[in-house]
Motif scaffolding. Sequence first.
Motif, PDB file in Angstrom:
ATOM      1  N   CYS A   1       0.835  -1.204   0.000  1.00 54.92           N
ATOM      2  CA  CYS A   1       0.000   0.000   0.000  1.00 54.92           C
ATOM      3  C   CYS A   1       0.869   1.254   0.000  1.00 54.92           C
ATOM      4  O   CYS A   1       1.697   1.439   0.897  1.00 54.92           O
ATOM      5  CB  CYS A   1      -0.929   0.032   1.207  1.00 54.92           C
ATOM      6  SG  CYS A   1      -1.890   1.560   1.291  1.00 54.92           S
TER       7      CYS A   1
ATOM      8  N   CYS B   1      -4.624   0.530  -0.233  1.00 55.91           N
ATOM      9  CA  CYS B   1      -5.432  -0.494   0.409  1.00 55.91           C
ATOM     10  C   CYS B   1      -6.808   0.055   0.758  1.00 55.91           C
ATOM     11  O   CYS B   1      -7.053   1.263   0.669  1.00 55.91           O
ATOM     12  CB  CYS B   1      -4.740  -1.022   1.658  1.00 55.91           C
ATOM     13  SG  CYS B   1      -4.869   0.055   3.085  1.00 55.91           S
ATOM     14  N   SER B   2      -7.703  -0.808   1.188  1.00 55.46           N
ATOM     15  CA  SER B   2      -9.091  -0.386   1.409  1.00 55.46           C
ATOM     16  C   SER B   2      -9.196   0.687   2.494  1.00 55.46           C
ATOM     17  O   SER B   2     -10.098   1.509   2.465  1.00 55.46           O
ATOM     18  CB  SER B   2      -9.939  -1.602   1.797  1.00 55.46           C
ATOM     19  OG  SER B   2      -9.298  -2.317   2.829  1.00 55.46           O
ATOM     20  N   LYS B   3      -8.251   0.695   3.435  1.00 54.73           N
ATOM     21  CA  LYS B   3      -8.319   1.700   4.512  1.00 54.73           C
ATOM     22  C   LYS B   3      -7.834   3.076   4.062  1.00 54.73           C
ATOM     23  O   LYS B   3      -8.169   4.080   4.652  1.00 54.73           O
ATOM     24  CB  LYS B   3      -7.473   1.231   5.700  1.00 54.73           C
ATOM     25  CG  LYS B   3      -8.054   0.044   6.432  1.00 54.73           C
ATOM     26  CD  LYS B   3      -7.127  -0.383   7.574  1.00 54.73           C
ATOM     27  CE  LYS B   3      -7.535  -1.764   8.093  1.00 54.73           C
ATOM     28  NZ  LYS B   3      -6.416  -2.472   8.739  1.00 54.73           N
TER      29      LYS B   3
ATOM     30  N   GLU C   1      -7.362  -6.577  -6.715  1.00 52.16           N
ATOM     31  CA  GLU C   1      -8.802  -6.622  -6.453  1.00 52.16           C
ATOM     32  C   GLU C   1      -9.092  -7.554  -5.285  1.00 52.16           C
ATOM     33  O   GLU C   1      -9.858  -7.235  -4.382  1.00 52.16           O
ATOM     34  CB  GLU C   1      -9.530  -7.080  -7.714  1.00 52.16           C
ATOM     35  CG  GLU C   1     -11.048  -6.935  -7.627  1.00 52.16           C
ATOM     36  CD  GLU C   1     -11.687  -7.183  -8.988  1.00 52.16           C
ATOM     37  OE1 GLU C   1     -12.902  -7.316  -9.032  1.00 52.16           O
ATOM     38  OE2 GLU C   1     -10.932  -7.247  -9.990  1.00 52.16           O
ATOM     39  N   GLU C   2      -8.444  -8.709  -5.324  1.00 43.80           N
ATOM     40  CA  GLU C   2      -8.653  -9.714  -4.284  1.00 43.80           C
ATOM     41  C   GLU C   2      -8.462  -9.139  -2.887  1.00 43.80           C
ATOM     42  O   GLU C   2      -9.150  -9.497  -1.949  1.00 43.80           O
ATOM     43  CB  GLU C   2      -7.686 -10.884  -4.524  1.00 43.80           C
ATOM     44  CG  GLU C   2      -7.741 -11.970  -3.469  1.00 43.80           C
ATOM     45  CD  GLU C   2      -6.724 -13.085  -3.806  1.00 43.80           C
ATOM     46  OE1 GLU C   2      -6.402 -13.856  -2.926  1.00 43.80           O
ATOM     47  OE2 GLU C   2      -6.267 -13.144  -4.987  1.00 43.80           O
TER      48      GLU C   2
ATOM     49  N   GLY D   1      -8.583  -5.826  -2.199  1.00 44.00           N
ATOM     50  CA  GLY D   1      -9.240  -4.526  -2.057  1.00 44.00           C
ATOM     51  C   GLY D   1      -8.338  -3.328  -2.287  1.00 44.00           C
ATOM     52  O   GLY D   1      -8.550  -2.258  -1.728  1.00 44.00           O
TER      53      GLY D   1
ATOM     54  N   ARG E   1      -6.755  -0.250  -4.589  1.00 41.16           N
ATOM     55  CA  ARG E   1      -7.146   0.595  -5.724  1.00 41.16           C
ATOM     56  C   ARG E   1      -5.924   1.307  -6.318  1.00 41.16           C
ATOM     57  O   ARG E   1      -4.874   1.337  -5.707  1.00 41.16           O
ATOM     58  CB  ARG E   1      -8.143   1.668  -5.261  1.00 41.16           C
ATOM     59  CG  ARG E   1      -9.496   1.115  -4.828  1.00 41.16           C
ATOM     60  CD  ARG E   1     -10.196   2.118  -3.936  1.00 41.16           C
ATOM     61  NE  ARG E   1      -9.531   2.224  -2.635  1.00 41.16           N
ATOM     62  CZ  ARG E   1      -9.290   3.373  -2.000  1.00 41.16           C
ATOM     63  NH1 ARG E   1      -9.642   4.526  -2.544  1.00 41.16           N
ATOM     64  NH2 ARG E   1      -8.685   3.372  -0.833  1.00 41.16           N
TER      65      ARG E   1
END
Lengths: 121, 121
Positions: free
Chosen positions: A78, A118-120, B101-102, B104, B106
Amino acid sequence: MNKSDLKMISVLERTGGFASAQELHQILRREGDGIGLTTVYRALQSLVDDKIVDLLRRDDGEAIYRLCGDGHHHHLVCKGCGQTVEIEGGAIENWAKAKAEEFGFREVAHTAEIFGLCSKC
Amino acid sequence: MNKSDLKMISVLERTGGFASAQELHQILRREGDGIGLTTVYRALQSLVDDKIVDLLRRDDGEAIYRLCGDGHHHHLVCKGCGQTVEIEGGAIENWAKAKAEEFGFREVAHTAEIFGLCSKC
DNA sequence: TTGGAAATGATAATCATTTCCATTTTCATG
DNA sequence: CATGAAAATGGAAATGATTATCATTTCCAA
Ligand SMILES: [Mn+2]
Ligand SMILES: [Mn+2]
Ligand SMILES: [Zn+2]
Ligand SMILES: [Zn+2]
C-alpha cells in the motif's frame, strides 16, 4: 547466526512490514538496546545473504528489509500506509521463464511488485 | 522539453542501455559538453516525470536511466553485459489487477523485471 | 529593447552506507 | 581457572550519490 542477527530477526518480527536499517536501529535504541548502526547493517546483510530477509528499495533508493516468508513470493504494497501482503506469483513464474527462453537468457530470476492503495487508505 | 532534456535524450539514444546520471554526465563531459551534473539530474528527473525515460535501480541502489519505448512494458536484463530487451507484460497485467482486487487495493501499478545471462554471456 | 521567468552550474549540504580500527566478548584448549 | 586467538562490536571518519542553495546567464514575450 550470532546474537545481533537474532536481535534483528526479533525486531523485524515485531515491526511486521518493511523497515530501513536506520529505522530498525532507532527502534532498538528506543528500547534501550545499545546496538551500533554498523552492527545493524552487518546483521541485515548477513540475513539477506542467508535469504532469511528480503531486501528491496524505496522509491528514493533506500534499502528496506522484511522478514521473509518461506519460498518464492511477491508483494502487494500500500502506497498510503505501507501495509504489505505476500502473494503468489502465479502466472508470472511462467511468463518470466518463457520470455527468458525466447531471448536465450539463462539463470533467470525476476522481481514483481504491485503497488496501490489499500481499502483503509 | 528544454535544451538539456534533448541533450539527455541524445546521449541516451547513443548509449543504448541503462546508465547512471554520473555516467551520462561523464560521457557528455568527455564529448566536450560543459553541462553541469545538477542539470543532468534535473533533466533526467523531468524526463522520468514525462515517462520518456525509465528509471530503475542497480543492486547498490544507484538510479539508472534508459530511454523508454512507447507505452507500458517490462525489461529483460542481462546481469553480465547489461543488454536489455523490452518485453510485453502479458499475463502479468491481469495477475496484478486480479491480486489487487482480491485484497481490495485501488489505483494499482506494478513493476516486473527479469534478470539473467544473455546468450553471449 | 527590456524586464521578468526559466535555465544553468558551481558549491555546499544531506544522508544512507561502508570502511577503519580499537576495544570487548566468546570460546576452545591446556 | 587461565589465556590467547578469532569473532563480534561500535564509534568515528570516509565515501558517494543525490539534493538544496543561490548567483549568474539565457530566453522570450510584450
Ligand atoms: Mn517477502
Ligand atoms: Mn523501458
Ligand atoms: Zn494503506
Ligand atoms: Zn549479456
